[in-house]
Design a protein around this motif. Structure first.
Motif, PDB file in Angstrom:
ATOM      1  N   SER A   1      43.356  -6.868  32.618  1.00 34.88           N
ATOM      2  CA  SER A   1      42.721  -5.673  32.067  1.00 34.88           C
ATOM      3  C   SER A   1      42.212  -5.946  30.664  1.00 34.88           C
ATOM      4  O   SER A   1      42.664  -6.860  29.985  1.00 34.88           O
TER       5      SER A   1
ATOM      6  N   TYR B   1      43.365  -1.701  25.746  1.00 33.67           N
ATOM      7  CA  TYR B   1      43.137  -0.263  25.795  1.00 33.67           C
ATOM      8  C   TYR B   1      44.123   0.440  24.876  1.00 33.67           C
ATOM      9  O   TYR B   1      45.322   0.458  25.129  1.00 33.67           O
TER      10      TYR B   1
ATOM     11  N   SER C   1      44.412   3.975  22.016  1.00 32.51           N
ATOM     12  CA  SER C   1      43.759   5.192  21.550  1.00 32.51           C
ATOM     13  C   SER C   1      43.355   5.034  20.092  1.00 32.51           C
ATOM     14  O   SER C   1      44.172   4.682  19.248  1.00 32.51           O
TER      15      SER C   1
ATOM     16  N   PHE D   1      38.123  10.649  31.376  1.00 28.07           N
ATOM     17  CA  PHE D   1      37.627   9.343  30.940  1.00 28.07           C
ATOM     18  C   PHE D   1      37.411   9.269  29.429  1.00 28.07           C
ATOM     19  O   PHE D   1      36.904   8.270  28.924  1.00 28.07           O
TER      20      PHE D   1
ATOM     21  N   GLU E   1      39.158   9.102  26.367  1.00 23.74           N
ATOM     22  CA  GLU E   1      39.678   8.081  25.452  1.00 23.74           C
ATOM     23  C   GLU E   1      39.220   6.689  25.869  1.00 23.74           C
ATOM     24  O   GLU E   1      39.001   5.818  25.030  1.00 23.74           O
ATOM     25  N   LEU E   2      39.071   6.469  27.172  1.00 24.06           N
ATOM     26  CA  LEU E   2      38.590   5.183  27.657  1.00 24.06           C
ATOM     27  C   LEU E   2      37.187   4.905  27.134  1.00 24.06           C
ATOM     28  O   LEU E   2      36.873   3.811  26.664  1.00 24.06           O
TER      29      LEU E   2
ATOM     30  N   HIS F   1      37.108   4.478  23.159  1.00 23.82           N
ATOM     31  CA  HIS F   1      37.617   3.187  22.699  1.00 23.82           C
ATOM     32  C   HIS F   1      36.481   2.170  22.641  1.00 23.82           C
ATOM     33  O   HIS F   1      36.344   1.409  21.685  1.00 23.82           O
ATOM     34  N   ASN F   2      35.656   2.153  23.671  1.00 23.51           N
ATOM     35  CA  ASN F   2      34.545   1.211  23.699  1.00 23.51           C
ATOM     36  C   ASN F   2      33.442   1.606  22.731  1.00 23.51           C
ATOM     37  O   ASN F   2      32.777   0.757  22.154  1.00 23.51           O
TER      38      ASN F   2
ATOM     39  N   ILE G   1      32.075  -0.582  29.266  1.00 23.78           N
ATOM     40  CA  ILE G   1      33.439  -0.858  29.707  1.00 23.78           C
ATOM     41  C   ILE G   1      33.417  -1.942  30.779  1.00 23.78           C
ATOM     42  O   ILE G   1      32.744  -1.783  31.798  1.00 23.78           O
TER      43      ILE G   1
ATOM     44  N   ILE H   1      35.289   1.607  37.095  1.00 22.78           N
ATOM     45  CA  ILE H   1      36.048   1.781  35.858  1.00 22.78           C
ATOM     46  C   ILE H   1      37.001   2.953  36.050  1.00 22.78           C
ATOM     47  O   ILE H   1      36.664   3.945  36.708  1.00 22.78           O
ATOM     48  N   THR H   2      38.180   2.824  35.489  1.00 20.33           N
ATOM     49  CA  THR H   2      39.201   3.862  35.641  1.00 20.33           C
ATOM     50  C   THR H   2      40.235   3.719  34.534  1.00 20.33           C
ATOM     51  O   THR H   2      40.515   2.606  34.066  1.00 20.33           O
ATOM     52  N   PRO H   3      40.829   4.829  34.087  1.00 21.27           N
ATOM     53  CA  PRO H   3      41.909   4.744  33.088  1.00 21.27           C
ATOM     54  C   PRO H   3      43.282   4.513  33.699  1.00 21.27           C
ATOM     55  O   PRO H   3      44.279   4.511  32.979  1.00 21.27           O
TER      56      PRO H   3
END
Length: 453
Positions: A12, A15, A17, A296, A298-299, A302-303, A325, A399-401
């Protein structure tokens, strides 16, 4: 580019926050500027009555759309958390659940007070959630009821055989709060009756709209369909003045009341919340889109922080952030696919899921064998967005958290019938892809309906 493959050896991306209080959903600044929710005194009296008894409560909340069922559930759960470490919560509202994403029957454990709007509660601890793939039970009521009966059975079994030394088990002796859909006529009422029959709550609380109460006081109206449901299930109709007297009795002699309440089945009819005309209410579909964006959020942010470290994350950059992502590479041969409401040939799987939201689930061998050709009662683990497909290698990219530890358990993919929110495609024109429902501006005779681009 090289993408991590979706198997036992995949890795992964980092990741963490990076949101601060100024931009985080549900920040204190947002709370200060939000409108205060005024809870009716009658609601507080009922909560006081339940808290005064030592009996574990099993409460079902029902009522028409927009009368405050989710608000009452949150108020009830927050009140019960003063006595219990956790609350069992079953939500059968597929379109607008109080917690987590639409399209599933959720059985959750609530350990912390609910202080944010429903569209922000997308990561609540799930004990068992079953995908339906619809925002209404109308199209597959049998599967919907099987899922509801399954989670109710799990609650009763788990609460009896809980192992206190096992942190993953259901805590023993916790109350159950059951929220229902807002469809209380016709088939919706029949489904509500089935839910009441299989859950047998101690309290059946019916929230009615202020307009219904006004008509009830001016006209001699017959019993509502919900009242008939309560009568068929042998519920005692309790007047509010009687309830207040019982509250006084309970405070004086709690032990005697606890013995008599073992088989209590009471029906209470309460007034719902009045809408605030000064505050515009978002459309139901828009609120549903907010849930997926929040899931989705925070995911994506982050990017975005890595791409534009000097700028603060904004909702307008949400789709752009998703584009950067690194996705997982997934081979279709590794999974069981189910398309709700459609029959898709194996050769068309990639076209059918391209650019859509899919549910990632785990199905046991027995569930797959018992449900050949139809959607099994799988365990929902989370949602993913299909970014791209590769026809030559028979794979796709998502894509997934969801954490890697849970991704390894995925063996079933469910494609539901809810559209991908437009926020996920903000870098494309609406006419460039077939995944968005847009309002019609030139259609004749379709009213406020929508059509596919």
């Amino acid at each position: 580019p090289s993408f991590p493959e979706f198997d036992s050896n995949f890795t992964s991306f980092p990741y963490v926050s990076i949101l601060d209080d100024s931009v985080r959903f549900g920040s204190q600044n947002d709370c200060k500027s939000s409108t205060e929710c005024i809870v009716p005194l009658r609601w507080k009296s009922i909560i006081n009555f339940m808290n005064a008894t030592k009996k574990i409560s099993n409460v079902l909340i029902c009522g028409d759309k927009g009368v405050g069922k989710s608000t009452f559930c949150a108020f009830l759960i927050n009140s019960l958390l003063k006595r219990y470490k956790a609350i069992g919560f079953i939500d059968t509202d597929l379109g607008q659940p109080l917690v987590n994403l639409p399209g599933c029957v959720h059985f959750c454990l609530i350990r912390d007070p609910i202080l944010t709007p429903p569209y922000m509660n997308t990561n609540t601890e799930m004990y068992r959630s079953i995908p339906i793939g619809e925002i209404t039970p109308e199209n597959n009521p049998a599967h919907f009821m099987n899922a509801v009966e399954k989670v109710i059975k799990l609650y009763h079994e788990a609460s009896i055989s809980s192992d206190s030394s096992n942190s993953s088990s259901l805590p023993s002796k916790i109350p159950l709060v059951l929220n229902t859909h807002g469809w209380v006529t016709g088939l919706g009422c029949d489904l509500l009756s089935e839910i009441v029959t299989c859950s047998l709550p101690n309290y059946l609380i019916h929230l009615v709209s202020p307009s219904y109460q006004t008509r009830l006081s001016k006209q001699k109206l017959g019993p509502s369909e919900v009242q008939l449901v309560a009568k068929r299930n042998n519920y005692n109709f309790v007047d509010f003045t009687i309830l207040q007297n019982k509250l006084e009795f309970t405070n004086r002699d709690n032990d005697n009341c606890n013995e008599a309440i073992n088989n209590v089945r009471e029906y209470l009819e309460l007034g719902g919340l009045d809408a605030n005309p000064q505050r515009p209410k978002p459309a139901v579909g828009q609120l549903r889109d907010y849930r997926f964006v929040s899931y989705f959020w925070e995911l994506a942010n982050h990017n975005f922080a890595q791409i534009c470290p000097s700028k603060k994350p904004k909702i307008s950059f949400f789709g752009s952030s998703l584009c950067y992502i690194p996705p997982y590479k997934v081979f279709t041969s590794s999974f069981n696919f189910y398309f709700v409401g459609s029959r898709i040939d194996r050769s068309e799987y990639l076209r059918a899921i391209n650019g859509t939201l899919i549910a990632l689930c785990n199905s046991s061998d027995s569930e797959l064998i018992e449900n050949v050709g139809k959607l099994p009662l799988s365990s929902y683990l989370g949602t993913a967005l299909v970014r791209a497909v590769d026809f030559e290698n028979d794979c796709f990219f998502l894509i997934t958290p969801i954490p890697l530890s849970q991704l390894k358990n995925v063996n079933t993919i469910v494609r539901g019938r809810y559209p991908t929110p437009i926020n996920f495609f903000d870098k494309q024109s609406h006419k460039m892809h077939p995944f968005i429902s847009t309002p019609s501006s030139d259609g004749q005779g379709i009213g406020s309906g929508t059509h596919k681009s």
